[in-house]
Write a protein that holds these residues in place. Structure first.
Motif, PDB file in Angstrom:
ATOM      1  N   ALA A 135      40.389  39.662  49.102  1.00 19.01           N
ATOM      2  CA  ALA A 135      40.752  40.779  48.223  1.00 19.01           C
ATOM      3  C   ALA A 135      40.374  40.476  46.777  1.00 19.01           C
ATOM      4  CB  ALA A 135      42.243  41.069  48.335  1.00 19.01           C
ATOM      5  N   LEU A 175      36.587  40.872  46.470  1.00 16.81           N
ATOM      6  CA  LEU A 175      36.198  42.281  46.495  1.00 16.81           C
ATOM      7  C   LEU A 175      36.525  42.976  45.172  1.00 16.81           C
ATOM      8  CD1 LEU A 175      37.319  43.266  50.104  1.00 16.81           C
ATOM      9  CD2 LEU A 175      34.978  42.890  49.296  1.00 16.81           C
ATOM     10  N   ALA A 176      37.640  42.617  44.563  1.00 21.23           N
ATOM     11  CA  ALA A 176      38.007  43.223  43.275  1.00 21.23           C
ATOM     12  C   ALA A 176      36.998  42.842  42.192  1.00 21.23           C
ATOM     13  CB  ALA A 176      39.410  42.788  42.881  1.00 21.23           C
ATOM     14  N   ALA A 189      33.786  44.772  42.807  1.00 22.01           N
ATOM     15  CA  ALA A 189      33.896  46.172  42.391  1.00 22.01           C
ATOM     16  C   ALA A 189      33.769  46.307  40.872  1.00 22.01           C
ATOM     17  CB  ALA A 189      35.222  46.751  42.866  1.00 22.01           C
ATOM     18  N   CYS A 211      39.861  37.627  38.707  1.00 24.50           N
ATOM     19  CA  CYS A 211      41.066  38.124  39.372  1.00 24.50           C
ATOM     20  C   CYS A 211      42.039  36.960  39.517  1.00 24.50           C
ATOM     21  CB  CYS A 211      40.713  38.729  40.732  1.00 24.50           C
ATOM     22  SG  CYS A 211      42.082  39.603  41.518  1.00 24.50           S
ATOM     23  N   LEU A 248      43.294  42.138  38.060  1.00 23.56           N
ATOM     24  CA  LEU A 248      41.871  42.059  37.762  1.00 23.56           C
ATOM     25  C   LEU A 248      41.691  42.232  36.260  1.00 23.56           C
ATOM     26  CD1 LEU A 248      38.872  41.991  38.632  1.00 23.56           C
ATOM     27  CD2 LEU A 248      39.020  44.482  38.926  1.00 23.56           C
ATOM     28  N   MET A 304      37.387  49.533  44.301  1.00 19.49           N
ATOM     29  CA  MET A 304      38.248  48.586  45.017  1.00 19.49           C
ATOM     30  C   MET A 304      38.861  49.244  46.256  1.00 19.49           C
ATOM     31  SD  MET A 304      40.127  46.855  41.720  1.00 19.49           S
ATOM     32  CE  MET A 304      41.464  46.230  42.722  1.00 19.49           C
ATOM     33  N   TRP A 305      39.274  50.513  46.130  1.00 18.68           N
ATOM     34  CA  TRP A 305      39.860  51.222  47.265  1.00 18.68           C
ATOM     35  C   TRP A 305      38.857  51.309  48.434  1.00 18.68           C
ATOM     36  CZ3 TRP A 305      44.452  53.427  48.673  1.00 18.68           C
ATOM     37  CH2 TRP A 305      44.430  54.385  49.684  1.00 18.68           C
ATOM     38  N   LYS A 320      36.245  49.351  49.029  1.00 22.49           N
ATOM     39  CA  LYS A 320      35.969  48.030  49.578  1.00 22.49           C
ATOM     40  C   LYS A 320      37.162  47.508  50.386  1.00 22.49           C
ATOM     41  CE  LYS A 320      32.631  46.677  46.027  1.00 22.49           C
ATOM     42  NZ  LYS A 320      31.501  46.588  46.979  1.00 22.49           N
ATOM     43  N   PHE A 321      38.361  47.750  49.961  1.00 19.73           N
ATOM     44  CA  PHE A 321      39.541  47.299  50.718  1.00 19.73           C
ATOM     45  C   PHE A 321      39.618  47.989  52.066  1.00 19.73           C
ATOM     46  CE2 PHE A 321      42.237  45.937  46.803  1.00 19.73           C
ATOM     47  CZ  PHE A 321      41.369  44.879  46.603  1.00 19.73           C
TER      48      PHE A 321
END
Length: 470
Positions: free
Chosen positions: A360, A363-364, A367, A382, A396, A418-419, A421-422
């Motif tokens: 996570a 990914l943040a 993004a 992050c 982040l 981010m949404w 990718k999550f």
């Protein structure tokens, strides 16, 4: 005589009794006036001068108009008032050149005292028309424009009737003496006209100089604004000084009003003077300058302009707040771009305990790097902030360089990335959850059963009463 006229007019004249002797006398007087006043060398000379002035004005108007248009076109960013005045003069070049030639002819004829009544009438009428035309184009206030037109027409009428000098002499005799200075109505009127013209010239010249200062390299925005305001104040002060000197007022006489002025400033103009001084301080210490992103109390936006009394702050929703300079001195202000235009944005979020926290975090950061406005250096990072009740709390941190372009839009774009990718990597964002533990379940079960039995009995009685109804 009626035989030479059209038939309807001849019928009317035949029906009306006319005195032939009176008509002959009128005809003789008209012929005498025409021979003695029109067909004479003085009148014909004035007509020739008038025709020559109009012809020369027509010939000189075109090259003058083209020169003015080329001059204004060569300027990259001409001041609006100067551009409008130049184009207006170019449009009226013909009457302006003609009236200048007529006034020159009048000055030449005044030496040997030649006849100049016709030239004077044409010059006054043409001058009045030019003033009225320019005033109507430049002055947007309808009342003020009409006053200027009335003044120009009155002066032209008095000049045509040869009453201008007697009226000026009469107005000069109407006045009073104050501190050994004679102030007449004529001097006051002259001062008002002179002050209006000088203030307009001061405003136009100050705008031109401010435009030049704003394009000067090596000057900070606050120094540019400070120089522009000082130039404007200086030009306005010069306009007032020249006006006062024109009516014979000695400026040293104002020294006796210094004490009264101080009392007035202390009582009624305290806030105004405080805002003026605060504005000068802001410009000199460069703590706030045009383009800065500031936050004061509930207002967040960028500084669009610095005025003598207030600062204009424009928010993202288009509202323009006029904040007094004194408030920026006495109130805590957050300047997001004081020493640097870089700004760090924190974006807190959380993931569930059964998700891959390291994934996570990666990914943040990914993004954030995909957003064009996010800086590569310092790079976005992050961090794990805490273990919350329902989620692992993360944050982040990213940097942007242009807060004037907006902050919420960057935050929204990164959170939306981010949404996505999550969801693609099965990283869940939890919601608050609570676990309820019951120590003694027997009493709860008995109470629930009692409520269920009561609800069933109520339903049975309702069904029975419905069946018994006719």
């Amino acid at each position: 005589m009626s035989e030479l006229l059209p038939e309807p007019l001849a019928d009317v004249l035949d029906a009306v009794p006319l005195d032939p002797i009176a008509l002959e006398s009128l005809q003789m007087r008209v012929e005498h006036w025409f021979l003695t006043e029109v067909l004479v060398w003085s009148t014909l000379g004035q007509l020739a001068v008038l025709a020559a002035a109009l012809l020369l004005g027509r010939l000189a108007a075109r090259p003058l108009r083209e020169a003015l248009v080329r001059a204004i076109a060569r300027r990259r960013q001409p001041e609006q008032s100067l551009r409008r005045l130049t184009l207006l003069v170019a449009a009226t070049a013909f009457p302006i050149v003609a009236v200048l030639l007529l006034w020159f002819a009048m000055a030449v004829a005044a030496g040997p005292d030649w006849p100049r009544l016709l030239i004077s009438t044409a010059a006054h009428l043409l001058t009045a028309w030019i003033v009225i035309h320019i005033a109507a184009a430049l002055i947007h206030n309808e009342t003020l424009s009409r006053l200027v037109a009335l003044f120009a027409f009155s002066v032209a009428t008095l000049g045509i009737l040869n009453l201008l000098e007697p009226v000026m002499a009469a107005l000069d005799r109407l006045g009073l003496e104050i501190a050994d200075v004679y102030i007449s109505v004529l001097s006051v009127l002259k001062a008002m006209v002179l002050l209006a013209v000088l203030l307009w010239l001061a405003t136009v010249i100050s705008r031109i100089l401010e435009t030049r200062v704003q394009h000067a390299e090596g000057l900070t925005p606050s120094i540019q604004v400070l120089i522009g305001k000082l130039l404007k104040f200086a030009l306005i002060a010069i306009a007032f000084v020249v006006t006062l000197r024109s009516i014979g007022i000695d400026l040293t006489a104002f020294a006796i009003f210094t004490g009264a002025l101080g009392v007035g400033v202390g009582l009624g103009l305290q806030r105004t003077v405080s805002n003026l001084i605060s504005g000068i301080i802001l410009l000199m210490d460069r703590s706030i300058k045009p383009g800065d992103v500031i936050e004061i109390e509930e207002t967040f936006g960028w500084v669009s302009s610095l005025g003598a009394r207030y600062v204009s702050v424009t928010t993202r929703d288009g509202k323009e707040w006029l904040i007094p300079n004194e408030d920026l001195i006495t109130t805590r202000v957050v300047n997001w771009s004081f020493t640097s235009d870089r700004l760090r944005l924190p974006l807190p979020f959380g993931v569930s305990y059964d998700s891959d926290v390291r994934k996570a975090m990666d990914l943040a950061v990914e993004a954030a790097r995909e957003e064009p406005r996010v800086l590569e250096e310092p790079a976005p990072v992050c961090r794990v902030m805490a273990f919350g009740d329902s989620a692992v709390e993360l944050e982040l941190r990213l940097w942007i360089r242009d807060p004037v372009a907006g902050i919420v839009n960057v935050r929204s774009a990164v959170l939306l990335a981010m949404w996505d990718k999550f969801h693609a990597h099965d990283i869940r964002i939890p919601f608050p959850q609570r676990d309820l533990h019951i120590k003694d379940a027997d009493d709860l079960v008995a109470a629930l059963q009692g409520l269920r039995h009561e609800r069933n009995e109520r339903g049975r009685r309702k069904a029975t009463s419905s069946a018994l109804e006719p």
